[in-house]
Write a protein that holds these residues in place. Sequence first.
Motif, PDB file in Angstrom:
ATOM      1  N   PHE A  79       0.781  -1.150  -0.019  1.00 55.37           N
ATOM      2  CA  PHE A  79      -0.032  -0.002  -0.059  1.00 55.37           C
ATOM      3  C   PHE A  79       0.829   1.255   0.001  1.00 55.37           C
ATOM      4  CE2 PHE A  79      -2.839  -3.191   1.603  1.00 55.37           C
ATOM      5  CZ  PHE A  79      -4.100  -3.018   1.151  1.00 55.37           C
ATOM      6  N   LYS A  80       2.187   1.063  -0.118  1.00 55.79           N
ATOM      7  CA  LYS A  80       2.863   2.297  -0.193  1.00 55.79           C
ATOM      8  C   LYS A  80       2.731   3.205  -1.021  1.00 55.79           C
ATOM      9  CE  LYS A  80       7.092   0.062  -1.865  1.00 55.79           C
ATOM     10  NZ  LYS A  80       7.004   0.504  -3.262  1.00 55.79           N
ATOM     11  N   ASP A  81       2.334   2.921  -2.118  1.00 51.66           N
ATOM     12  CA  ASP A  81       1.940   3.831  -3.209  1.00 51.66           C
ATOM     13  C   ASP A  81       0.610   4.396  -3.239  1.00 51.66           C
ATOM     14  OD1 ASP A  81       4.526   3.642  -4.027  1.00 51.66           O
ATOM     15  OD2 ASP A  81       4.267   2.090  -5.366  1.00 51.66           O
ATOM     16  N   VAL A  82      -0.210   4.249  -2.086  1.00 52.13           N
ATOM     17  CA  VAL A  82      -1.698   4.462  -2.014  1.00 52.13           C
ATOM     18  C   VAL A  82      -1.902   5.541  -1.055  1.00 52.13           C
ATOM     19  CG1 VAL A  82      -3.943   3.696  -1.379  1.00 52.13           C
ATOM     20  CG2 VAL A  82      -2.349   2.304  -2.919  1.00 52.13           C
ATOM     21  N   ASN A  83      -2.570   6.693  -1.232  1.00 58.43           N
ATOM     22  CA  ASN A  83      -2.888   7.695  -0.176  1.00 58.43           C
ATOM     23  C   ASN A  83      -3.838   6.616   0.777  1.00 58.43           C
ATOM     24  OD1 ASN A  83      -1.451   9.823  -1.375  1.00 58.43           O
ATOM     25  ND2 ASN A  83      -3.104  10.096  -2.611  1.00 58.43           N
ATOM     26  N   ILE A  84      -3.606   6.773   2.049  1.00 63.65           N
ATOM     27  CA  ILE A  84      -4.408   6.061   3.158  1.00 63.65           C
ATOM     28  C   ILE A  84      -4.835   6.967   3.944  1.00 63.65           C
ATOM     29  CG2 ILE A  84      -4.411   4.411   4.924  1.00 63.65           C
ATOM     30  CD1 ILE A  84      -1.882   2.905   3.570  1.00 63.65           C
TER      31      ILE A  84
ATOM     32  N   PHE B 290      -3.047   2.974  17.793  1.00 64.10           N
ATOM     33  CA  PHE B 290      -2.042   2.451  16.780  1.00 64.10           C
ATOM     34  C   PHE B 290      -0.853   1.943  17.627  1.00 64.10           C
ATOM     35  CE2 PHE B 290      -4.458   5.557  13.966  1.00 64.10           C
ATOM     36  CZ  PHE B 290      -4.204   4.881  12.922  1.00 64.10           C
ATOM     37  N   ASN B 291      -0.307   2.299  18.813  1.00 64.99           N
ATOM     38  CA  ASN B 291       0.498   1.815  19.548  1.00 64.99           C
ATOM     39  C   ASN B 291       0.338   0.374  19.805  1.00 64.99           C
ATOM     40  OD1 ASN B 291       2.455   3.956  19.480  1.00 64.99           O
ATOM     41  ND2 ASN B 291       1.596   4.785  21.422  1.00 64.99           N
ATOM     42  N   SER B 292      -1.072  -0.032  19.909  1.00 62.29           N
ATOM     43  CA  SER B 292      -1.490  -1.347  20.440  1.00 62.29           C
ATOM     44  C   SER B 292      -1.583  -2.148  19.091  1.00 62.29           C
ATOM     45  CB  SER B 292      -2.706  -1.343  21.205  1.00 62.29           C
ATOM     46  OG  SER B 292      -2.451  -0.543  22.432  1.00 62.29           O
ATOM     47  N   TYR B 293      -2.303  -1.772  18.213  1.00 63.43           N
ATOM     48  CA  TYR B 293      -2.740  -2.558  16.952  1.00 63.43           C
ATOM     49  C   TYR B 293      -1.906  -2.322  15.752  1.00 63.43           C
ATOM     50  CZ  TYR B 293      -6.152  -3.148  20.536  1.00 63.43           C
ATOM     51  OH  TYR B 293      -6.710  -3.473  21.665  1.00 63.43           O
ATOM     52  N   ALA B 294      -1.386  -1.360  15.376  1.00 63.55           N
ATOM     53  CA  ALA B 294      -0.730  -0.873  14.196  1.00 63.55           C
ATOM     54  C   ALA B 294       0.302   0.251  14.373  1.00 63.55           C
ATOM     55  CB  ALA B 294      -1.686  -0.278  13.094  1.00 63.55           C
ATOM     56  N   LYS B 295       1.271  -0.268  15.193  1.00 62.76           N
ATOM     57  CA  LYS B 295       2.382   0.610  15.599  1.00 62.76           C
ATOM     58  C   LYS B 295       3.484   0.939  14.427  1.00 62.76           C
ATOM     59  CE  LYS B 295       5.891   0.851  19.277  1.00 62.76           C
ATOM     60  NZ  LYS B 295       5.476   1.740  20.029  1.00 62.76           N
ATOM     61  N   GLY B 296       3.175   2.308  14.125  1.00 65.01           N
ATOM     62  CA  GLY B 296       4.078   3.229  13.224  1.00 65.01           C
ATOM     63  C   GLY B 296       3.223   3.486  12.112  1.00 65.01           C
ATOM     64  N   LEU B 297       2.014   2.843  11.881  1.00 69.86           N
ATOM     65  CA  LEU B 297       1.367   3.087  10.758  1.00 69.86           C
ATOM     66  C   LEU B 297       0.841   4.322  10.559  1.00 69.86           C
ATOM     67  CD1 LEU B 297       0.028   1.696   8.051  1.00 69.86           C
ATOM     68  CD2 LEU B 297      -2.089   1.266   9.657  1.00 69.86           C
ATOM     69  N   ASN B 298       0.552   4.990  11.560  1.00 66.38           N
ATOM     70  CA  ASN B 298       0.252   6.438  11.696  1.00 66.38           C
ATOM     71  C   ASN B 298       1.220   7.344  11.195  1.00 66.38           C
ATOM     72  OD1 ASN B 298       0.865   5.533  14.091  1.00 66.38           O
ATOM     73  ND2 ASN B 298      -0.059   7.307  15.266  1.00 66.38           N
ATOM     74  N   ALA B 299       2.388   7.148  11.250  1.00 68.70           N
ATOM     75  CA  ALA B 299       3.607   7.638  10.957  1.00 68.70           C
ATOM     76  C   ALA B 299       4.173   7.453   9.566  1.00 68.70           C
ATOM     77  CB  ALA B 299       4.739   7.588  12.077  1.00 68.70           C
ATOM     78  N   LYS B 300       3.462   6.830   8.987  1.00 72.27           N
ATOM     79  CA  LYS B 300       3.920   6.331   7.418  1.00 72.27           C
ATOM     80  C   LYS B 300       3.509   7.934   6.679  1.00 72.27           C
ATOM     81  CE  LYS B 300       5.067   2.083   8.264  1.00 72.27           C
ATOM     82  NZ  LYS B 300       6.314   1.575   8.242  1.00 72.27           N
ATOM     83  N   PRO B 301       4.505   7.972   5.586  1.00 66.93           N
ATOM     84  CA  PRO B 301       4.464   9.101   4.878  1.00 66.93           C
ATOM     85  C   PRO B 301       3.102   9.272   4.151  1.00 66.93           C
ATOM     86  CG  PRO B 301       6.114   7.877   3.902  1.00 66.93           C
ATOM     87  CD  PRO B 301       5.699   7.383   5.249  1.00 66.93           C
ATOM     88  N   ASN B 302       2.615   8.248   3.568  1.00 64.77           N
ATOM     89  CA  ASN B 302       1.127   8.250   2.888  1.00 64.77           C
ATOM     90  C   ASN B 302      -0.092   8.060   3.682  1.00 64.77           C
ATOM     91  OD1 ASN B 302       2.039   5.588   3.139  1.00 64.77           O
ATOM     92  ND2 ASN B 302       0.688   5.131   1.627  1.00 64.77           N
TER      93      ASN B 302
END
Length: 159
Positions: free
Chosen positions: A76-81, A96-108
Amino acid sequence: MKFRNIVLILLLAVTFEVNAQQPTLLPQFTFYKLDGKPFSNTDIKQGKKNLFMFFDCTCEHCQRESKSLNANYARFKDVNIYMITMDEAYIIPQFFNSYAKGLNAKPNVLVLQDKKRIFIPTFLPVKYPAMYLYSPAGKLLMYQSGDGGIKKMMTLVSK
């Protein structure tokens, strides 16, 4: 006899769920970044597919799908999320810390709040999480809700 027919009609109306049709074109919207600034259609990064994921921090299905999205982020790195929630800002980082750590900090990836409660009447989701994949031109490519939506969308995002 008329009373029985009326009761039967009412029973059928309650029994059958009417599925609302999801918007085939990206609707107009204004959500809010976690810093309180508005974010609307005009702010979408152009030239990429757009994934809108409507989630609730306490929803187990949302937790699993967010974890799946994070685990398969490379696809999904080439998709705006855009991850949209009606939850209060203080609980979102914990999610995010509990279930998807770091996802919210991704550039897209951009986490947005639906402070005015417009997502449901605008996008017409059936259940949490609701995921909408739109083309760069704003046409709906796929709608999924509940468990398994991210895996189903992986085939379309790589095309």
